[in-house]
Write an enzyme that holds these catalytic residues in place. Structure first.
Site, PDB file in Angstrom:
ATOM      1  N   LYS A  60       0.814  -1.197   0.000  1.00 24.05           N
ATOM      2  CA  LYS A  60       0.000   0.000   0.000  1.00 24.05           C
ATOM      3  C   LYS A  60       0.859   1.263   0.000  1.00 24.05           C
ATOM      4  O   LYS A  60       0.405   2.334  -0.387  1.00 24.05           O
ATOM      5  CB  LYS A  60      -0.894   0.047   1.267  1.00 24.05           C
ATOM      6  CG  LYS A  60      -1.757  -1.137   1.469  1.00 24.05           C
ATOM      7  CD  LYS A  60      -2.615  -0.905   2.740  1.00 24.05           C
ATOM      8  CE  LYS A  60      -3.347  -2.145   3.145  1.00 24.05           C
ATOM      9  NZ  LYS A  60      -2.717  -2.918   4.207  1.00 24.05           N
ATOM     10  N   GLY A  61       2.091   1.136   0.462  1.00 27.99           N
ATOM     11  CA  GLY A  61       2.925   2.314   0.727  1.00 27.99           C
ATOM     12  C   GLY A  61       3.097   3.304  -0.406  1.00 27.99           C
ATOM     13  O   GLY A  61       3.256   4.496  -0.171  1.00 27.99           O
ATOM     14  N   ASP A  72       3.555   3.644   6.766  1.00 23.25           N
ATOM     15  CA  ASP A  72       2.794   3.441   7.996  1.00 23.25           C
ATOM     16  C   ASP A  72       3.646   2.961   9.154  1.00 23.25           C
ATOM     17  O   ASP A  72       4.735   2.425   8.987  1.00 23.25           O
ATOM     18  CB  ASP A  72       1.705   2.393   7.760  1.00 23.25           C
ATOM     19  CG  ASP A  72       2.282   0.986   7.637  1.00 23.25           C
ATOM     20  OD1 ASP A  72       3.169   0.790   6.782  1.00 23.25           O
ATOM     21  OD2 ASP A  72       1.872   0.094   8.402  1.00 23.25           O
ATOM     22  N   ARG A  93      -0.333   6.889   7.284  1.00 21.60           N
ATOM     23  CA  ARG A  93      -0.073   6.929   5.840  1.00 21.60           C
ATOM     24  C   ARG A  93      -0.545   8.238   5.214  1.00 21.60           C
ATOM     25  O   ARG A  93      -0.056   8.658   4.172  1.00 21.60           O
ATOM     26  CB  ARG A  93      -0.805   5.783   5.124  1.00 21.60           C
ATOM     27  CG  ARG A  93      -0.280   4.397   5.452  1.00 21.60           C
ATOM     28  CD  ARG A  93      -0.899   3.394   4.478  1.00 21.60           C
ATOM     29  NE  ARG A  93      -0.766   2.014   4.917  1.00 21.60           N
ATOM     30  CZ  ARG A  93       0.289   1.241   4.702  1.00 21.60           C
ATOM     31  NH1 ARG A  93       1.329   1.723   4.052  1.00 21.60           N
ATOM     32  NH2 ARG A  93       0.321  -0.005   5.126  1.00 21.60           N
ATOM     33  N   GLU A 111       8.088   2.549  -5.738  1.00 23.74           N
ATOM     34  CA  GLU A 111       8.102   2.079  -4.345  1.00 23.74           C
ATOM     35  C   GLU A 111       8.146   3.266  -3.391  1.00 23.74           C
ATOM     36  O   GLU A 111       8.672   4.324  -3.726  1.00 23.74           O
ATOM     37  CB  GLU A 111       9.353   1.213  -4.107  1.00 23.74           C
ATOM     38  CG  GLU A 111       9.067  -0.258  -3.929  1.00 23.74           C
ATOM     39  CD  GLU A 111       8.371  -0.633  -2.620  1.00 23.74           C
ATOM     40  OE1 GLU A 111       7.583   0.166  -2.057  1.00 23.74           O
ATOM     41  OE2 GLU A 111       8.614  -1.758  -2.154  1.00 23.74           O
ATOM     42  N   ASP A 112       7.614   3.068  -2.209  1.00 23.86           N
ATOM     43  CA  ASP A 112       7.703   4.105  -1.191  1.00 23.86           C
ATOM     44  C   ASP A 112       9.114   4.196  -0.614  1.00 23.86           C
ATOM     45  O   ASP A 112       9.705   5.259  -0.544  1.00 23.86           O
ATOM     46  CB  ASP A 112       6.673   3.856  -0.059  1.00 23.86           C
ATOM     47  CG  ASP A 112       6.717   2.439   0.512  1.00 23.86           C
ATOM     48  OD1 ASP A 112       7.507   1.592   0.032  1.00 23.86           O
ATOM     49  OD2 ASP A 112       5.939   2.159   1.445  1.00 23.86           O
ATOM     50  N   LYS A 146      16.966   4.103   2.071  1.00 23.88           N
ATOM     51  CA  LYS A 146      17.775   4.139   3.293  1.00 23.88           C
ATOM     52  C   LYS A 146      19.218   3.835   2.903  1.00 23.88           C
ATOM     53  O   LYS A 146      19.507   2.774   2.369  1.00 23.88           O
ATOM     54  CB  LYS A 146      17.249   3.152   4.335  1.00 23.88           C
ATOM     55  CG  LYS A 146      15.951   3.618   4.962  1.00 23.88           C
ATOM     56  CD  LYS A 146      15.555   2.775   6.149  1.00 23.88           C
ATOM     57  CE  LYS A 146      14.211   3.253   6.702  1.00 23.88           C
ATOM     58  NZ  LYS A 146      13.705   2.365   7.761  1.00 23.88           N
ATOM     59  N   ASP A 189      14.492  -0.371   2.028  1.00 24.37           N
ATOM     60  CA  ASP A 189      15.146  -0.542   3.323  1.00 24.37           C
ATOM     61  C   ASP A 189      16.175  -1.662   3.154  1.00 24.37           C
ATOM     62  O   ASP A 189      17.277  -1.424   2.671  1.00 24.37           O
ATOM     63  CB  ASP A 189      14.042  -0.864   4.347  1.00 24.37           C
ATOM     64  CG  ASP A 189      14.554  -0.997   5.782  1.00 24.37           C
ATOM     65  OD1 ASP A 189      15.765  -0.980   5.995  1.00 24.37           O
ATOM     66  OD2 ASP A 189      13.723  -1.122   6.689  1.00 24.37           O
ATOM     67  N   VAL A 207      10.638   5.800   9.344  1.00 20.85           N
ATOM     68  CA  VAL A 207       9.876   6.986   8.947  1.00 20.85           C
ATOM     69  C   VAL A 207       8.409   6.641   8.694  1.00 20.85           C
ATOM     70  O   VAL A 207       8.061   5.495   8.417  1.00 20.85           O
ATOM     71  CB  VAL A 207      10.485   7.634   7.685  1.00 20.85           C
ATOM     72  CG1 VAL A 207      11.844   8.243   7.978  1.00 20.85           C
ATOM     73  CG2 VAL A 207      10.594   6.630   6.539  1.00 20.85           C
TER      74      VAL A 207
HETATM   75  P1  IMP Z   1      12.580  -3.798   2.467  1.00 23.13           P
HETATM   76  O1  IMP Z   1      12.111  -5.090   1.884  1.00 23.13           O
HETATM   77  O2  IMP Z   1      13.320  -4.004   3.755  1.00 23.13           O
HETATM   78  O3  IMP Z   1      13.350  -2.937   1.499  1.00 23.13           O
HETATM   79  O4  IMP Z   1      11.310  -3.015   2.951  1.00 23.13           O
HETATM   80  C1  IMP Z   1      10.383  -2.568   2.089  1.00 23.13           C
HETATM   81  C2  IMP Z   1       9.077  -2.255   2.761  1.00 23.13           C
HETATM   82  O5  IMP Z   1       9.185  -2.188   4.199  1.00 23.13           O
HETATM   83  C3  IMP Z   1       8.598  -0.906   2.330  1.00 23.13           C
HETATM   84  O6  IMP Z   1       7.863  -0.987   1.138  1.00 23.13           O
HETATM   85  C4  IMP Z   1       7.787  -0.453   3.528  1.00 23.13           C
HETATM   86  O7  IMP Z   1       6.471  -0.936   3.422  1.00 23.13           O
HETATM   87  C5  IMP Z   1       8.452  -1.098   4.716  1.00 23.13           C
HETATM   88  N1  IMP Z   1       9.372  -0.160   5.398  1.00 23.13           N
HETATM   89  C6  IMP Z   1      10.718  -0.193   5.399  1.00 23.13           C
HETATM   90  N2  IMP Z   1      11.240   0.817   6.113  1.00 23.13           N
HETATM   91  C7  IMP Z   1      10.195   1.531   6.562  1.00 23.13           C
HETATM   92  C8  IMP Z   1      10.069   2.735   7.367  1.00 23.13           C
HETATM   93  O8  IMP Z   1      11.038   3.378   7.796  1.00 23.13           O
HETATM   94  N3  IMP Z   1       8.796   3.146   7.619  1.00 23.13           N
HETATM   95  C9  IMP Z   1       7.691   2.495   7.171  1.00 23.13           C
HETATM   96  N4  IMP Z   1       7.759   1.394   6.419  1.00 23.13           N
HETATM   97  C10 IMP Z   1       8.990   0.903   6.124  1.00 23.13           C
HETATM   98 MG    MG Z   2       5.593  -1.108   1.452  1.00 25.90          MG
END
Ligand code: IMP
Ligand code: MG
Length: 175
Positions: A40-41, A156, A162, A96-97, A128, A100, A150
């Site tokens: 949803k982000g 969220d 959101r 993508e939002d 990040k 991470d 964040v």
């Molecule tokens: P990744 O797979 O670790 O890169 O994370 C991706 C998903 O984790 C993002 O699409 C977000 O939904 C969530 N996410 C990662 N970091 C944050 C944050 O700081 N705040 C809120 N959601 C996060």
């Molecule tokens: Mg997400």
């Protein structure tokens, strides 16, 4: 409830999305582009970025889940909603939002590449810095941030926040 400190204002976001939208408009001139939002982000950045893309693009959405209600990445990615569109021989831009660990996008990219798109690139509102556990090439990064958690502008904490029109950081305990 803790205070929310603004990290990136609505004005800064809009100015950056205008820039990135122009770059996308230039780069995909004359190409068949499908812009894919990751729910949803990405719903908010997708809507605002779309307004800065001056091309006859199509839009689609995927929903994936990598987090429970916690702020730690699990590394487990589930596709909750797949694309409606076929992507073979089309140019795909994933929106993508936040990136991470990079595990979510890494998994998504792998599963979409199998479908043989003409190209596949990533636009991300936030990246990040330096903490990706897998290498991810982001063609259109908007903002580099530190490792803090964040919220806002689509992001969220336990399903909330959101709708904030800016990106913020929770100070102190979130509860
Ligand atoms: P990744 O797979 O670790 O890169 O994370 C991706 C998903 O984790 C993002 O699409 C977000 O939904 C969530 N996410 C990662 N970091 C944050 C944050 O700081 N705040 C809120 N959601 C996060
Ligand atoms: Mg997400």
């Amino acid at each position: 409830m803790g205070e929310i400190r603004t990290l990136i204002s609505a004005e800064e976001i809009d100015a950056k999305l205008a820039e990135v939208g122009s770059a996308i408009t230039r780069d995909y001139q004359g190409k068949d582009l499908l812009v894919v939002g990751v729910l949803k982000g990405a719903f908010m950045v997708m809507a605002d970025l779309a307004r800065h893309i001056d091309l006859p693009v199509e839009f689609d959405f995927m929903a994936v889940s990598s987090y429970g209600a916690s702020t730690q990445t699990s590394g487990v990615v589930r596709i909750l909603k797949d694309l409606d569109q076929e992507i073979a021989d089309r140019h795909v831009l994933i929106v993508e939002d936040i990136i991470d660990s990079g595990l979510t996008l890494n998994y998504l990219m792998k599963s979409l590449r199998v479908r043989k798109p003409a190209s596949i690139e990533i636009a991300a509102l936030l990246v990040k810095r330096g903490i990706q556990r897998v290498p991810i090439e982001v063609k259109y990064p908007c903002f580099d941030i530190g490792p803090e958690f964040v919220i806002g502008y689509g992001l969220d904490y336990a399903g909330r926040y959101r709708n904030l029109p800016y990106v913020g950081v929770m100070e102190g305990s979130p509860d």
